[in-house]
Design an enzyme around this catalytic site. Structure first.
Site, PDB file in Angstrom:
ATOM      1  N   ASP A  52      70.626  35.342  69.640  1.00 12.08           N
ATOM      2  CA  ASP A  52      70.469  33.993  70.444  1.00 12.08           C
ATOM      3  C   ASP A  52      71.835  33.255  70.643  1.00 12.08           C
ATOM      4  O   ASP A  52      72.117  32.785  71.776  1.00 12.08           O
ATOM      5  CB  ASP A  52      69.588  32.935  69.722  1.00 12.08           C
ATOM      6  CG  ASP A  52      68.179  33.257  69.494  1.00 12.08           C
ATOM      7  OD1 ASP A  52      67.407  32.963  70.537  1.00 12.08           O
ATOM      8  OD2 ASP A  52      67.878  34.089  68.420  1.00 12.08           O
TER       9      ASP A  52
ATOM     10  N   GLU B 173      69.010  26.501  75.105  1.00  9.63           N
ATOM     11  CA  GLU B 173      68.177  26.311  73.904  1.00  9.63           C
ATOM     12  C   GLU B 173      69.187  26.084  72.609  1.00  9.63           C
ATOM     13  O   GLU B 173      68.824  25.311  71.507  1.00  9.63           O
ATOM     14  CB  GLU B 173      67.052  27.344  73.553  1.00  9.63           C
ATOM     15  CG  GLU B 173      66.290  26.893  72.426  1.00  9.63           C
ATOM     16  CD  GLU B 173      65.159  28.088  71.998  1.00  9.63           C
ATOM     17  OE1 GLU B 173      65.005  29.238  72.558  1.00  9.63           O
ATOM     18  OE2 GLU B 173      64.134  27.495  71.376  1.00  9.63           O
TER      19      GLU B 173
ATOM     20  N   ASP C  66      67.101  30.507  78.059  1.00 13.42           N
ATOM     21  CA  ASP C  66      66.603  30.906  76.961  1.00 13.42           C
ATOM     22  C   ASP C  66      67.128  32.123  76.319  1.00 13.42           C
ATOM     23  O   ASP C  66      66.692  33.054  76.762  1.00 13.42           O
ATOM     24  CB  ASP C  66      64.976  30.916  76.755  1.00 13.42           C
ATOM     25  CG  ASP C  66      64.528  30.837  75.253  1.00 13.42           C
ATOM     26  OD1 ASP C  66      65.365  31.195  74.477  1.00 13.42           O
ATOM     27  OD2 ASP C  66      63.381  30.364  75.087  1.00 13.42           O
TER      28      ASP C  66
ATOM     29  N   ILE D 116      67.129  33.857  73.814  1.00 10.32           N
ATOM     30  CA  ILE D 116      66.146  35.146  73.335  1.00 10.32           C
ATOM     31  C   ILE D 116      64.777  34.311  73.291  1.00 10.32           C
ATOM     32  O   ILE D 116      64.390  33.485  72.302  1.00 10.32           O
ATOM     33  CB  ILE D 116      66.289  35.622  71.772  1.00 10.32           C
ATOM     34  CG1 ILE D 116      67.752  36.416  71.823  1.00 10.32           C
ATOM     35  CG2 ILE D 116      65.226  36.499  71.349  1.00 10.32           C
ATOM     36  CD1 ILE D 116      67.775  37.875  72.193  1.00 10.32           C
ATOM     37  N   ASP D 117      63.904  34.675  74.218  1.00 11.17           N
ATOM     38  CA  ASP D 117      62.667  33.831  74.202  1.00 11.17           C
ATOM     39  C   ASP D 117      61.810  34.709  73.438  1.00 11.17           C
ATOM     40  O   ASP D 117      61.726  36.166  73.982  1.00 11.17           O
ATOM     41  CB  ASP D 117      61.997  33.533  75.467  1.00 11.17           C
ATOM     42  CG  ASP D 117      60.618  32.806  75.637  1.00 11.17           C
ATOM     43  OD1 ASP D 117      60.526  31.870  74.949  1.00 11.17           O
ATOM     44  OD2 ASP D 117      59.737  33.402  75.990  1.00 11.17           O
TER      45      ASP D 117
ATOM     46  N   THR E 266      61.549  34.777  69.888  1.00 14.77           N
ATOM     47  CA  THR E 266      62.489  35.300  68.739  1.00 14.77           C
ATOM     48  C   THR E 266      61.725  36.116  67.809  1.00 14.77           C
ATOM     49  O   THR E 266      62.240  37.120  67.022  1.00 14.77           O
ATOM     50  CB  THR E 266      63.354  34.133  67.995  1.00 14.77           C
ATOM     51  OG1 THR E 266      63.995  33.292  69.192  1.00 14.77           O
ATOM     52  CG2 THR E 266      64.390  34.612  67.021  1.00 14.77           C
TER      53      THR E 266
ATOM     54  N   ASP F  35      61.649  27.612  78.874  1.00 11.49           N
ATOM     55  CA  ASP F  35      60.621  28.401  78.285  1.00 11.49           C
ATOM     56  C   ASP F  35      59.674  28.816  79.468  1.00 11.49           C
ATOM     57  O   ASP F  35      58.791  29.609  79.386  1.00 11.49           O
ATOM     58  CB  ASP F  35      59.869  27.550  77.160  1.00 11.49           C
ATOM     59  CG  ASP F  35      60.459  27.645  75.674  1.00 11.49           C
ATOM     60  OD1 ASP F  35      61.185  28.834  75.831  1.00 11.49           O
ATOM     61  OD2 ASP F  35      60.058  27.143  75.059  1.00 11.49           O
TER      62      ASP F  35
END
Ligand code: AMP
Ligand code: MG
Length: 333
Positions: A48, A71, A124, A126-127, A129, A276
């Site tokens: 991330d 994020e 984002d 890493i959407d 996670t 998101d």
């Protein structure tokens, strides 16, 4: 319609997401299962932070005046205890940006603490996670928002193929899904930009034949409401559970017909963050589908960092949208 690969914003978005996917895959292969606790206890990984640093640095070079609303923030990385973690993140960022050091990495991550404005990008890194940690689906999500409207949305999905079949496909290079407002949506392989396929949602009009997607993480939704909608619509097919915005790519590509996210009962005030939804929502719409909240209201990206004016999310192929909204209303009554 064709996608103009030479358009500066498209070039930046494609280049950033391709490199981000490369980093994510490498980090996953080398540090699988290793997560840190964010203050809200959601798992956050080195990936991330590394990806937000990468995209922050690339944006600073390409569009230095554009804010990035991401994020993550580097606040937790600056303490003595985080030295080792920061050094790991720097190690990975250096693979793409050799000039990286712990200070520049923190600065690049904090590029992503920009404020929403007339024109900004939202990320984002890493959407999903938890999907990333489990070897499931996850997505790098980047979008350009101008005057509250999503103009460009891109998802990098390392575990989807270009047809967006929902099953995890870890043996291929992964797929990129890109949409431009008013121009359409496409998929391409992460290692071949020359072959683009335009995306179209399914033509399914009969809920009994529809495929519905849901989160793997049941705490992200309202299971009772989900089951009630399944029952009202008479859905016959087993729901397919998958993590992240990859679900939107699957609906956009016509491989599934319905996805909705109800509010988790334990968190009735939950509001979706713009990073998101922005990229995934444009993909579904530009592929001919429909997006709204649980009450049928259009998603409103002009209210800051969350969809404060919306409750939950509904994504469908369009044909089934009204039926889903009615089933949701019945579930609430
Ligand atoms: P999912 O799409 O459910 O597989 O998981 C990833 C998404 O769930 C991320 O976009 C998260 O921001 C979102 N998420 C995290 N916590 C919650 C929550 N309590 N309620 C609804 N969504 C959440
Ligand atoms: Mg997310």
């Amino acid at each position: 319609m064709k996608l103009d690969l030479l358009h500066p914003e498209i070039q930046f978005a494609l280049n950033s997401v391709k490199q981000a996917m490369q980093l994510a895959k490498q980090i996953q292969a080398e540090t699988a299962g290793h997560s840190l606790a964010k203050t809200d206890k959601s798992p956050v990984t080195i990936a991330d932070f590394a990806i937000q640093a990468l995209v922050g640095a690339l944006l600073l070079r390409t569009f230095p005046n554009d804010p990035l609303v991401g994020e993550e923030s580097a606040a937790t990385l600056k303490s003595k205890e985080s030295e080792q973690v920061l050094s790991k993140i720097t190690h990975y960022v250096k693979k793409i940006l050799p000039e990286a050091n712990p200070k520049t990495v923190c600065d690049w991550i904090d590029c992503g603490t920009g404020k929403t404005s007339q024109r900004f990008w939202t990320l984002d890194p890493i959407d999903g996670t938890r999907g990333f940690l489990r070897g499931g689906q996850y997505a790098v999500a980047l979008a350009l928002i101008v005057k509250g409207r999503v103009e460009l949305g891109i998802l990098g999905c390392p575990h989807l193929n270009t047809q967006a079949q929902p099953e995890v496909d870890a043996n291929n290079p992964g797929a990129i899904f890109i949409a431009v407002k008013g121009k359409g949506a496409w998929s391409l392989s992460a290692n071949d930009s020359n072959h683009l396929s335009q995306l179209h949602v399914s033509s399914c009009v009969n809920p009994r034949q529809a495929l519905i997607l849901n989160s793997v993480e049941m705490s992200h939704t309202d299971v009772r409401e989900f089951n009630s909608v399944m029952c009202t619509l008479g859905l016959q097919r087993t729901p397919f559970l998958m993590d992240s915005l990859a679900k939107h790519a699957v609906v956009a590509a016509g491989q599934a017909d319905i996805f909705f996210r109800s509010l988790p009962p334990k968190d009735p005030n939950y509001r979706t963050a713009i990073w998101d939804e922005a990229a995934g929502a444009l993909l579904v719409e530009e592929a001919g589908g429909k997006m709204s909240d649980l009450y049928g209201k259009p998603l409103d990206f002009s209210y800051g960092e969350t969809l404060a004016n919306n409750v939950g999310v509904v994504a469908t192929n369009g044909h089934l949208h009204q039926a889903v909204l009615e089933a949701l209303a019945k579930a609430r009554s």
